[in-house]
Motif scaffolding. Structure first.
Motif, PDB file in Angstrom:
ATOM      1  N   LEU A   1      29.888   6.340 -22.856  1.00  0.00           N
ATOM      2  CA  LEU A   1      31.119   6.168 -22.941  1.00  0.00           C
ATOM      3  C   LEU A   1      31.891   4.939 -22.960  1.00  0.00           C
ATOM      4  CD1 LEU A   1      30.999   9.083 -19.639  1.00  0.00           C
ATOM      5  CD2 LEU A   1      31.632   9.357 -22.391  1.00  0.00           C
ATOM      6  N   ASN A   2      31.000   4.519 -22.613  1.00  0.00           N
ATOM      7  CA  ASN A   2      31.989   2.232 -22.575  1.00  0.00           C
ATOM      8  C   ASN A   2      31.088   1.643 -23.840  1.00  0.00           C
ATOM      9  OD1 ASN A   2      32.423   0.211 -21.640  1.00  0.00           O
ATOM     10  ND2 ASN A   2      32.679   0.597 -20.189  1.00  0.00           N
ATOM     11  N   GLU A   3      31.644   1.321 -24.584  1.00  0.00           N
ATOM     12  CA  GLU A   3      30.776   0.444 -25.640  1.00  0.00           C
ATOM     13  C   GLU A   3      30.822  -0.694 -25.545  1.00  0.00           C
ATOM     14  OE1 GLU A   3      31.101  -0.126 -30.565  1.00  0.00           O
ATOM     15  OE2 GLU A   3      32.672   0.950 -29.508  1.00  0.00           O
ATOM     16  N   LYS A   4      31.680  -1.166 -24.751  1.00  0.00           N
ATOM     17  CA  LYS A   4      32.216  -3.005 -24.677  1.00  0.00           C
ATOM     18  C   LYS A   4      30.879  -2.821 -23.832  1.00  0.00           C
ATOM     19  CE  LYS A   4      35.065  -6.101 -22.406  1.00  0.00           C
ATOM     20  NZ  LYS A   4      36.594  -6.353 -21.916  1.00  0.00           N
ATOM     21  N   ASN A   5      30.509  -2.435 -22.552  1.00  0.00           N
ATOM     22  CA  ASN A   5      30.218  -3.276 -21.758  1.00  0.00           C
ATOM     23  C   ASN A   5      29.168  -2.886 -22.222  1.00  0.00           C
ATOM     24  OD1 ASN A   5      31.700  -2.880 -19.583  1.00  0.00           O
ATOM     25  ND2 ASN A   5      31.445  -1.227 -18.365  1.00  0.00           N
TER      26      ASN A   5
ATOM     27  N   ILE B   1      34.682  16.735 -11.238  1.00  0.00           N
ATOM     28  CA  ILE B   1      35.751  17.306 -12.711  1.00  0.00           C
ATOM     29  C   ILE B   1      37.268  17.515 -12.369  1.00  0.00           C
ATOM     30  CG2 ILE B   1      35.420  18.464 -15.097  1.00  0.00           C
ATOM     31  CD1 ILE B   1      32.513  18.349 -14.916  1.00  0.00           C
ATOM     32  N   ARG B   2      37.872  16.949 -12.469  1.00  0.00           N
ATOM     33  CA  ARG B   2      39.278  17.589 -12.541  1.00  0.00           C
ATOM     34  C   ARG B   2      40.166  17.303 -13.552  1.00  0.00           C
ATOM     35  NH1 ARG B   2      39.323  14.542  -6.181  1.00  0.00           N
ATOM     36  NH2 ARG B   2      37.749  15.830  -5.188  1.00  0.00           N
ATOM     37  N   PRO B   3      41.264  18.381 -13.687  1.00  0.00           N
ATOM     38  CA  PRO B   3      42.371  17.636 -14.862  1.00  0.00           C
ATOM     39  C   PRO B   3      43.133  16.601 -14.298  1.00  0.00           C
ATOM     40  CG  PRO B   3      43.151  19.572 -13.427  1.00  0.00           C
ATOM     41  CD  PRO B   3      41.164  19.148 -13.158  1.00  0.00           C
ATOM     42  N   TRP B   4      43.142  16.253 -12.835  1.00  0.00           N
ATOM     43  CA  TRP B   4      44.434  15.486 -12.764  1.00  0.00           C
ATOM     44  C   TRP B   4      43.950  14.405 -10.717  1.00  0.00           C
ATOM     45  CZ3 TRP B   4      46.629  19.969 -13.268  1.00  0.00           C
ATOM     46  CH2 TRP B   4      46.951  20.579 -12.640  1.00  0.00           C
TER      47      TRP B   4
ATOM     48  N   THR C   1      26.536  12.971 -10.351  1.00  0.00           N
ATOM     49  CA  THR C   1      27.443  14.328 -11.194  1.00  0.00           C
ATOM     50  C   THR C   1      26.825  15.476 -11.764  1.00  0.00           C
ATOM     51  OG1 THR C   1      29.463  14.163 -12.423  1.00  0.00           O
ATOM     52  CG2 THR C   1      27.834  12.323 -13.135  1.00  0.00           C
ATOM     53  N   SER C   2      27.674  16.388 -11.756  1.00  0.00           N
ATOM     54  CA  SER C   2      26.628  17.563 -12.589  1.00  0.00           C
ATOM     55  C   SER C   2      27.185  16.889 -14.312  1.00  0.00           C
ATOM     56  CB  SER C   2      27.378  18.885 -12.222  1.00  0.00           C
ATOM     57  OG  SER C   2      27.199  19.265 -10.793  1.00  0.00           O
ATOM     58  N   ALA C   3      27.836  16.469 -14.381  1.00  0.00           N
ATOM     59  CA  ALA C   3      28.358  16.678 -15.601  1.00  0.00           C
ATOM     60  C   ALA C   3      27.099  15.479 -16.567  1.00  0.00           C
ATOM     61  CB  ALA C   3      29.704  15.354 -15.789  1.00  0.00           C
ATOM     62  N   LEU C   4      26.841  14.333 -15.887  1.00  0.00           N
ATOM     63  CA  LEU C   4      25.652  13.771 -16.046  1.00  0.00           C
ATOM     64  C   LEU C   4      24.380  14.478 -17.009  1.00  0.00           C
ATOM     65  CD1 LEU C   4      24.791  11.121 -17.277  1.00  0.00           C
ATOM     66  CD2 LEU C   4      24.238  10.505 -15.100  1.00  0.00           C
ATOM     67  N   LEU C   5      24.046  15.068 -15.426  1.00  0.00           N
ATOM     68  CA  LEU C   5      22.803  16.268 -15.216  1.00  0.00           C
ATOM     69  C   LEU C   5      22.940  17.134 -17.204  1.00  0.00           C
ATOM     70  CD1 LEU C   5      20.288  18.277 -14.370  1.00  0.00           C
ATOM     71  CD2 LEU C   5      21.851  19.231 -13.661  1.00  0.00           C
ATOM     72  N   TRP C   6      24.312  18.249 -16.755  1.00  0.00           N
ATOM     73  CA  TRP C   6      24.557  18.516 -17.930  1.00  0.00           C
ATOM     74  C   TRP C   6      24.229  17.903 -19.633  1.00  0.00           C
ATOM     75  CZ3 TRP C   6      29.608  20.425 -15.314  1.00  0.00           C
ATOM     76  CH2 TRP C   6      29.426  21.257 -14.251  1.00  0.00           C
TER      77      TRP C   6
ATOM     78  N   VAL D   1      43.059   5.389  -8.337  1.00  0.00           N
ATOM     79  CA  VAL D   1      41.962   4.791  -7.363  1.00  0.00           C
ATOM     80  C   VAL D   1      40.595   5.234  -7.689  1.00  0.00           C
ATOM     81  CG1 VAL D   1      42.491   5.307  -4.779  1.00  0.00           C
ATOM     82  CG2 VAL D   1      41.564   3.884  -5.100  1.00  0.00           C
ATOM     83  N   ASN D   2      40.725   6.807  -7.403  1.00  0.00           N
ATOM     84  CA  ASN D   2      39.244   7.679  -6.904  1.00  0.00           C
ATOM     85  C   ASN D   2      39.021   7.645  -8.523  1.00  0.00           C
ATOM     86  OD1 ASN D   2      39.269   7.293  -4.899  1.00  0.00           O
ATOM     87  ND2 ASN D   2      40.651   9.355  -4.525  1.00  0.00           N
ATOM     88  N   LEU D   3      39.658   7.594  -9.968  1.00  0.00           N
ATOM     89  CA  LEU D   3      38.995   7.551 -11.221  1.00  0.00           C
ATOM     90  C   LEU D   3      37.912   6.816 -11.095  1.00  0.00           C
ATOM     91  CD1 LEU D   3      39.682   8.935 -14.212  1.00  0.00           C
ATOM     92  CD2 LEU D   3      41.043   6.842 -14.472  1.00  0.00           C
ATOM     93  N   TYR D   4      37.051   7.290 -11.447  1.00  0.00           N
ATOM     94  CA  TYR D   4      35.919   7.145 -12.593  1.00  0.00           C
ATOM     95  C   TYR D   4      36.208   6.918 -14.390  1.00  0.00           C
ATOM     96  CZ  TYR D   4      30.885   6.009 -14.269  1.00  0.00           C
ATOM     97  OH  TYR D   4      30.397   5.761 -15.288  1.00  0.00           O
ATOM     98  N   LYS D   5      36.430   7.841 -14.909  1.00  0.00           N
ATOM     99  CA  LYS D   5      36.560   7.512 -16.289  1.00  0.00           C
ATOM    100  C   LYS D   5      36.741   9.367 -16.827  1.00  0.00           C
ATOM    101  CE  LYS D   5      35.264   6.925 -20.971  1.00  0.00           C
ATOM    102  NZ  LYS D   5      35.997   5.901 -21.448  1.00  0.00           N
ATOM    103  N   TRP D   6      38.776   9.579 -16.824  1.00  0.00           N
ATOM    104  CA  TRP D   6      38.859  10.533 -17.126  1.00  0.00           C
ATOM    105  C   TRP D   6      38.036  11.814 -17.917  1.00  0.00           C
ATOM    106  CZ3 TRP D   6      40.584  14.978 -20.534  1.00  0.00           C
ATOM    107  CH2 TRP D   6      40.881  15.348 -19.827  1.00  0.00           C
ATOM    108  N   PRO D   7      37.415  12.504 -17.465  1.00  0.00           N
ATOM    109  CA  PRO D   7      38.777  13.625 -16.369  1.00  0.00           C
ATOM    110  C   PRO D   7      37.276  13.080 -15.383  1.00  0.00           C
ATOM    111  CG  PRO D   7      37.109  15.502 -17.598  1.00  0.00           C
ATOM    112  CD  PRO D   7      36.889  13.625 -18.586  1.00  0.00           C
ATOM    113  N   TYR D   8      36.746  12.268 -14.749  1.00  0.00           N
ATOM    114  CA  TYR D   8      35.145  12.004 -13.766  1.00  0.00           C
ATOM    115  C   TYR D   8      36.031  11.150 -12.528  1.00  0.00           C
ATOM    116  CZ  TYR D   8      32.574  13.650 -17.537  1.00  0.00           C
ATOM    117  OH  TYR D   8      32.223  14.067 -18.823  1.00  0.00           O
TER     118      TYR D   8
END
Length: 432
Positions: A59-63, A229-232, A110-115, A236-243
């Motif tokens: 998700l983060n090529e630069k890093n 996971i949220r649409p908005w 996060t469930s998103a990583l597991l999924w 300050v709480n954004l990890y990487k949209w939509p997370y």
């Protein structure tokens, strides 16, 4: 499809594994993931040869490019936050899929990583491509995610867990795929020569006159997780949209209390034991908590922050191995410091660190479960202070215990590539 899968497995000896996918938490400026990925690449090249084609999605090529060099044999592939279609297309092009993230079968973060890992497993299964979970962990899961793990993890050809505790948890969930237990890949991680004396270099750049010893604190804000996971949401709480990080007034207050207690303990160590404090961010995301701790300290001049956002895995590992004592909420801080027999105390909020300590039989002596009940927090910090004093004043027994544990874990870690080779080329019964 089942017939095709069995046919593929029956002919494993003649299969040529030229293209391998390494699916993990890649590119997050996370020291643990960095050490694991580097070690796993070495394992694969040892087993399959230097010419094997490796694909690493991120998700983060630069890093990721900070510590992984792309060449004709290794390709970094950016994927979007909504990853399902992209991963399906990437999996199609592989001969072998490896799940390389330690925190594989858990939803703590996060469930998103597991999924993502379960979806990759399903895609490999549907394409008749072997899939191995490589030295991974299991942990807390919601009822729904337990159902998903039971269903999808059974499509994995081999699961190698990094603790026996992780293996037992998967079996208890109902996973029937072949499961063996070894130890984490990071136990075999080798630092680069230029990283030697990293702690002295980092500290002296800010504090040239200081000569006291060092106590490390590898911190993590338990109250940020899981990412949801949220649409908005608030920026300050954004990890990487939509997370987005889980934040509420209650969680913010508990985070403040956490930083306050860390700062209080750091000051106590400075005053009572005349030690310097190294606040270690094993992941860049730990920096806000580290900054808050240092800002709250009365003796902040005796503290310095060392972060994965600035320093690579070799440098942070050398820092960890230069400590007199480590207090850690991060799994890989505990793992990477063991080579130098550094006494350590774990403060855990999930099953990973606890599982490691149970495996090496130091859980009762050196592990503290961080409570969900806020009323019990003060008791935990009093217990920690007592253990800190004991280890600073009399570290000999614990250093010897850690030394023996490390030797055993290295031996177990070397079995990772043995199981990989056995599965790919010999295909004997791998169950233990």
């Amino acid at each position: 499809m089942e017939t095709e899968k069995n046919k593929l497995k029956d002919n494993t000896n003649s299969k040529k594994f030229k293209k391998v996918l390494l699916m993990g938490y890649n590119g997050a400026n996370n020291t643990g993931s960095e050490t694991r990925l580097i070690s796993i690449i070495e394992d694969i090249r040892t087993v399959l040869g230097k010419d094997v084609k490796l694909t690493i999605p991120t998700l983060n090529e630069k890093n990721l490019r900070r510590y992984i060099e792309e060449d004709e044999h290794l390709k970094i592939v950016p994927i979007p936050s909504i990853y399902f279609f992209a991963l399906k297309e990437i999996v199609k092009k592989q001969d072998l899929v490896l799940l390389v993230e330690g925190s594989c079968y858990m939803d703590t973060w996060t469930s998103a990583l597991l999924w993502a890992f379960l979806w990759t497993t399903r895609c490999a299964y549907n394409q008749g491509i072997p899939c191995i979970a490589y030295a991974v962990d299991s942990g807390e899961l919601s009822r729904f995610n337990k159902f998903l793990v039971k269903k999808e993890a059974n499509k994995t050809d081999l699961i190698i867990t990094r603790t026996t505790y992780a293996r037992e948890r998967l079996i208890d969930i109902g996973v029937k795929a072949p499961i063996v237990s070894t130890a984490d890949c990071a136990f075999t991680f080798e630092t680069k020569l230029e990283a030697k004396n990293s702690l002295k270099k980092i500290w002296n750049s800010e504090n040239p006159a200081s000569t006291e010893g060092f106590v490390g604190m590898a911190v993590v804000d338990f109250h940020l997780w899981p990412v949801v996971i949220r649409p908005w949401g608030r920026k300050v709480n954004l990890y990487k949209w939509p997370y987005y990080f889980s934040r509420s007034r209650s969680r913010v207050l508990r985070s403040e209390n956490l930083s306050r207690n860390w700062a209080r303990e750091a000051d106590r160590i400075v005053e009572l034991h005349s030690k310097n404090i190294i606040i270690i961010c094993m992941e860049e995301l730990d920096e806000p908590l580290a900054i808050e701790i240092k800002n709250r300290m009365k003796h902040s001049e005796k503290a310095q922050i060392v972060s994965a956002g600035t320093y690579n895995a070799s440098q942070i590992t050398e820092v960890l191995r230069s400590l007199e004592l480590l207090i850690t909420s991060r799994y890989h801080a505990g793992v990477l410091s063991m080579k130098a027999s550094v006494p350590q105390i774990g403060i855990g909020h999930d099953q990973r660190l606890k599982g490691l300590y149970k495996d090496i039989k130091i859980e009762k002596e050196l592990f503290i479960d961080y409570p969900e009940d806020n009323s019990k927090v003060e008791v935990i910090w009093k217990s920690l202070s007592k253990k800190v004093d004991q280890l600073i004043e009399n570290p000999k027994h614990t250093k010897e215990l850690i030394r023996k544990c490390y030797q055993k874990q290295v031996e177990l870690s070397l079995n990772n590539k043995k199981y990989l080779k056995n599965f790919l080329f010999e295909h004997e019964d791998v169950m233990v």
